[in-house]
Structures are given as C-alpha cells and as structure tokens.
Design an enzyme around this catalytic site. Structure first.
Site, PDB file in Angstrom:
ATOM      1  N   MET A  56     -45.935  18.251  50.377  1.00  9.59           N
ATOM      2  CA  MET A  56     -45.989  17.675  51.725  1.00  9.59           C
ATOM      3  C   MET A  56     -47.013  16.550  51.721  1.00  9.59           C
ATOM      4  SD  MET A  56     -44.399  17.993  54.473  1.00  9.59           S
ATOM      5  CE  MET A  56     -43.613  19.557  54.081  1.00  9.59           C
ATOM      6  N   CYS A  57     -46.651  15.419  52.203  1.00  7.10           N
ATOM      7  CA  CYS A  57     -47.514  14.246  52.159  1.00  7.10           C
ATOM      8  C   CYS A  57     -48.114  13.960  53.533  1.00  7.10           C
ATOM      9  CB  CYS A  57     -46.715  13.027  51.700  1.00  7.10           C
ATOM     10  SG  CYS A  57     -45.946  13.247  50.074  1.00  7.10           S
ATOM     11  N   GLY A  58     -49.164  13.134  53.515  1.00 11.31           N
ATOM     12  CA  GLY A  58     -49.725  12.617  54.750  1.00 11.31           C
ATOM     13  C   GLY A  58     -49.411  11.140  54.843  1.00 11.31           C
TER      14      GLY A  58
END
Length: 565
Positions: free
Chosen positions: A1-3
């Site tokens: 999961m990326c920001g």
C-alpha cells in the site's frame, strides 16, 4: 500500500513545505520502501507530486510518481483481472497504458476496465488537466482538501489548527477531472447513474470544496451492469429444526442452493488466491537482508474467530504452500474496571471465539503452522496512542464508531510479533450477506406481509452497501497501511460482489431462523460445507464490542471528544 500526495497551488509563492514535511512520517509508514517527488509550474502556480511506495508486486520496486510521455502518474493499490506479466508491477503496467492514451476518451476507456482496490492521480502536462479517482467500491483512501491557495489530494492527512483547511474523503463516484488553473469547478464521469444518496455526496463535496461538480457521461464498468440471478430457491420455505446441523445438511443438499455454493466457491477462491499470491517472496524482516529463503509468515488474517475471517483463513491454507506459516491476529482491550487476574483482563468475546476457531482450523488443516498473535492493549496505551497518532489517521472522520474501529484495526495490524506485509480482512461480508442486527430488525419489526418484509431487508442491505466506503473502507485502509501492511478484502472483489448482489435477500439470509443460524446464512452454509462445522454456528459480536474497545452506553454515531480538533 503506497502513500500518494498531490498539491495544486494557484500561488507559486506559497510555502507549503511545512505542511508536507509534517506528513512525511505518516506517508513513509504507508510506503517505507521508496520515495520520490516532482515539482512542476503551471500557468497560475505550481503542482507538486510525491509518492511513498510499499513494494508488493513485480520483480523490482517501482518508484512514484512516474513520469511517462505527457503524463505524471500516482497510483496506490492493486489491480486484478488484467493481462500482465507477474514480473511487472501494477504501477509500471498502468503507467505504460496511460502513456499510450492520446485522447480523453482513451483515458476514460482505460480507467473503465480497471478492477481492484486503487486510488489514482493522473496529470496531463500538455493541457494541464488533472484526473483522480477511487475504485468503484471505494476500498482505498483518498482525501481531498481545499486550502487558501489551492487543493490537496492525499492518502492520509492531519488537522492543522492554524490552517484554513476543509477536508473530506473523496466520494468514490467515478473519474474526476479539473483544470489546475481553475478550481471553481470539477467534472465527474460517474461509475453509475447518480441516485439520491450519491447526489447528496456530491452536494457535500461541492460545499466542502467551494466548487461546482458537473456530472457528465456515465463510465459504466461492465461488472457493475445489472446481473439477474438464475437461481430459484428461498431459505424461508424451509422449516427450522432445533438440530442446526440437520437443517444445514438439508439445505446444502438442495440442488439450487448447492449451485449457489459452487459459484460462491469458485469466485471466492479466485479472489483469495489473487490476494495472497501477489506479494514479495520475503517477509518484512527478511526484506532488508534478502536471504536465499524466507520461512516466516508473509500474510496475516485479522482474526476475530467469526465465520468470515475463518473462511478466509481456511481458503488461504488451501492456496498457500504448506510450509508457509499463516498469522492469525486477534486484538483485545483491557477491561475498564480491572479484573483480578491477567487471564480475565483479556478474556474478551473475540478472544474466546478466536481460540475456538483456531482449534477447528488445526483439526481440519493438518500440517499448517497457524500462529495466533494475541494483541493485548491497556487503556493507558490506547489513550496515549489514540490522542497522539491514531486520531490523525482517522481524520477527517469524527464519530465514536470511527474511533473504536480505527483503533481496533490499528492495534491489530501493529502487532510487534507479526512478520507479514499483507493483511487479509473480512470487510464486506456483513453488508453483502446480511450480518448486522439492523438487518434482522428490518425484518422482525416490519408489520407487512412477507413481500413487504423482504423489501425492507433489501432496502437496509442496499443502504449499508452504499455507505460502506465512507463508513468503513477508507478509514480502515489508513490505519492498517500506517503499519506497513496492505489490507486486502477478498469479499470485496468485483465478480464476487456482482454475483452475491444478484441474489435476493431471502437467498442470502433468513431471519426466521435464530441469530447465529439465519444471519449470513449462505456464507455460513459455505463454511459448513468446507468443514467448519463448529464455526458455522458461532454468534459473533461486532468488533468494537467483541474486542471490548467500545462502551455499549455510548452512541456510536455521536462525535468523539478525542477526534474533534
């Protein structure tokens, strides 16, 4: 999961670095493996992009943002049901496809076929047009904010007491489009026709952001088109027996119910398989040293012991190599009035059901290493971390329910003993199959005939389904991703959802049967058929009560004193 983070400013002299720097730590928690930034000028100011990557797919890490031909791309999520090599990350594949788009219609056609949980930001440098979206089911978080000099789009935010800032979770209604030199209006290409509920979301969005949304042509992804069930059965036509197993044996032997369970099995197995196989070969510990072999757990199940998560655990067992451990993480909160023994302090309802369920998993899954991680949270620890950190992850939500559920998921995914980077969660099961008390109440408290009562259940299920992105999904994404884990929800897979929502309420649940028997009946029958013959009949409290974080005397819909800034 990326920001992912994007700022559009209409004042090139504004100093936004203080705000951005304060978000760096939270963004790095979401994406600890890589970081990149791009700053561009436009006609009236500048636009800034930043990406923080948690590597989960492809043979090598892909930094973000990606600059490809005329486009800047930020992507957070997982794509499924697409034709790509396993050696290529989703971000790389998507950037390549976007770079081939020559017209607005090309871009819309591409976005239309994307399946999986994602948030997407695309900037066309030539016409200075910004596109952004959350997936059709709203599984991942994207917050949109209006400030004095422009606009922010970001995975997670925080409140700034001295800033004039209006924040809202972006409603997952379709593909949005704005010109970066004019923030007075927005164009929306909706996934499906706007109804009363989604129309209200648009009005709230416009009021919050001080712009006007213009709704254009419907995109209509193919999986969202109406599907009519060809199955003919009705749970209410069967008599209740005091012998639960006799009743279930009778139901699963019926040809039409058996066919429904067969379809359920095919679709759910495919969904679980895609979500547990798409991951690096190393756990979070070994990822740094990259040994020749990693024997630690790489996936975990957020595990309350109910039928939903136990089914997901069983299917994960079927699909993963037998030598790979599977973590089952269970969270308990200290009793407010302290008991006399340590055992009593953590003997909450969810801990009890988890112990029963893991015993059944051990019985029917010989050879698997199940690692039950018991997370015990004291009241002082809860108060401290909630007030200093978790409340910023829950922002901009403010309800007591958000506080309770956000803390439960954060502490569970924060387990210091966990080595996994993928968290399998049971989100969506209650909304799809009729698992909440209010679904039962809509039937039992209705005084009409059977058709009227079934319609009342259908209305309640639809209401819960429409609001699940705002009520659960975005917040849960923010708190789980903060611990360097990707939350994956197999029940919220497009083809699975399309099939289950094509069924009538009386083909999914039966409130003429007792609690723990008739709620989520189709799913319980599926678990029973898999061999979970004890778990199938377990009554399960909502996580906020099962983990004992919430006080039943509180009104969950009221604002939390801690979350109000």
């Amino acid at each position: 999961m990326c920001g992912i983070f994007c700022t559009v400013s209409l004042n090139s002299k504004i100093n936004f670095w203080k705000m951005y720097n304060s978000l760096n730590l939270t963004m790095k928690n979401r994406g600890p493996d890589a970081h990149n930034e791009i700053l561009l000028n436009h006609d009236s100011g500048f636009i800034f992009f930043a990406g923080f990557v948690l590597w989960q797919q492809g043979e090598k890490l892909q930094k973000q943002p990606v600059a490809k031909n005329d486009f800047i791309i930020l992507f957070n999520g997982d794509l499924y049901n697409i034709n790509k090599s396993l050696s290529m990350s989703d971000t790389t594949w998507l950037a390549n496809r976007i770079s081939e788009c020559h017209t607005h219609e090309d871009l819309v056609s591409l976005v239309k076929v994307l399946e999986g949980p994602f948030c997407l930001i695309i900037y066309n440098k030539v016409n200075q047009m910004l596109y952004f979206a959350r997936d059709t089911l709203g599984r991942n978080s994207l917050i949109i904010e209006r400030h004095q000099s422009g606009l922010n789009l970001l995975s997670t935010s925080r409140h700034y007491s001295k800033e004039q800032l209006s924040s809202i979770e972006l409603p997952p209604l379709g593909l949005y489009q704005i010109r970066v030199n004019d923030l007075s209006s927005c164009v929306l290409y909706p996934w499906q026709p706007i109804n009363e509920y989604t129309g209200q979301l648009i009005r709230i969005l416009d009021l919050t952001l001080n712009w006007q949304t213009k709704v254009k042509k419907i995109i209509s992804p193919s999986w969202l088109l109406s599907h009519e069930t060809q199955l003919c059965y009705d749970f209410y036509k069967y008599d209740y027996s005091d012998n639960f197993k006799t009743l279930y044996d009778n139901l699963i032997s019926q040809p039409q119910i058996k066919l429904a369970l067969d379809n359920l099995d095919i679709l759910l197995c495919a969904s679980v398989n895609a979500r547990i196989k798409s991951k690096p070969p190393f756990c979070c510990v070994c990822l740094k040293s990259k040994p020749t072999e990693c024997r630690h757990a790489k996936i975990c199940i957020l595990f309350s012991g109910g039928i939903d998560c136990t089914i997901l655990a069983f299917l994960s067992h079927k699909l993963l190599p037998i030598e790979e451990p599977i973590e089952l993480i269970n969270v308990a909160f200290e009793r407010i009035s302290g008991p006399s023994t340590f055992e009593q302090a953590w003997s909450v309802p969810d801990r009890k059901t988890s112990l029963k369920s893991i015993n059944e998993l051990k019985r029917i899954c010989p050879g698997r290493c199940w690692t039950l991680l018991e997370v015990n949270v004291t009241r002082s620890e809860l108060t401290n971390i909630l007030s200093t950190h978790i409340k910023h992850l829950i922002y901009p939500l403010q309800k007591i329910l958000d506080e309770s559920l956000g803390c439960a998921f954060w502490f569970a995914s924060h387990s210091s003993s966990s080595t996994s980077r993928v968290a399998i969660i049971g989100s969506g099961a209650d909304e799809l199959f009729g698992g909440y008390t209010r679904h039962r109440n809509s039937y039992t408290r209705c005084h009409g005939n059977e058709a009227v009562r079934q319609n009342a259940v259908k209305t309640e299920l639809e209401f819960d389904w429409q609001r699940i992105p705002a009520r659960n999904l975005a917040r849960d994404d923010r708190v789980i991703a903060d611990n360097g884990k990707t939350a994956r929800a197999p029940f919220l897979e497009e083809n699975f959802v399309a099939f289950v929502r094509s069924l009538e309420p009386y083909q999914k649940c039966c409130f003429a049967f007792p609690e723990g028997i008739g709620d989520k009946l189709l799913l319980r029958l599926y678990g029973y058929r898999l061999g979970l013959t004890d778990v199938a009949f377990l009554k399960k409290k909502a996580i906020q009560f099962g983990s004992r974080i919430a006080n039943k005397k509180q009104n969950a819909s009221q604002n939390s004193d801690i979350l109000i800034f």
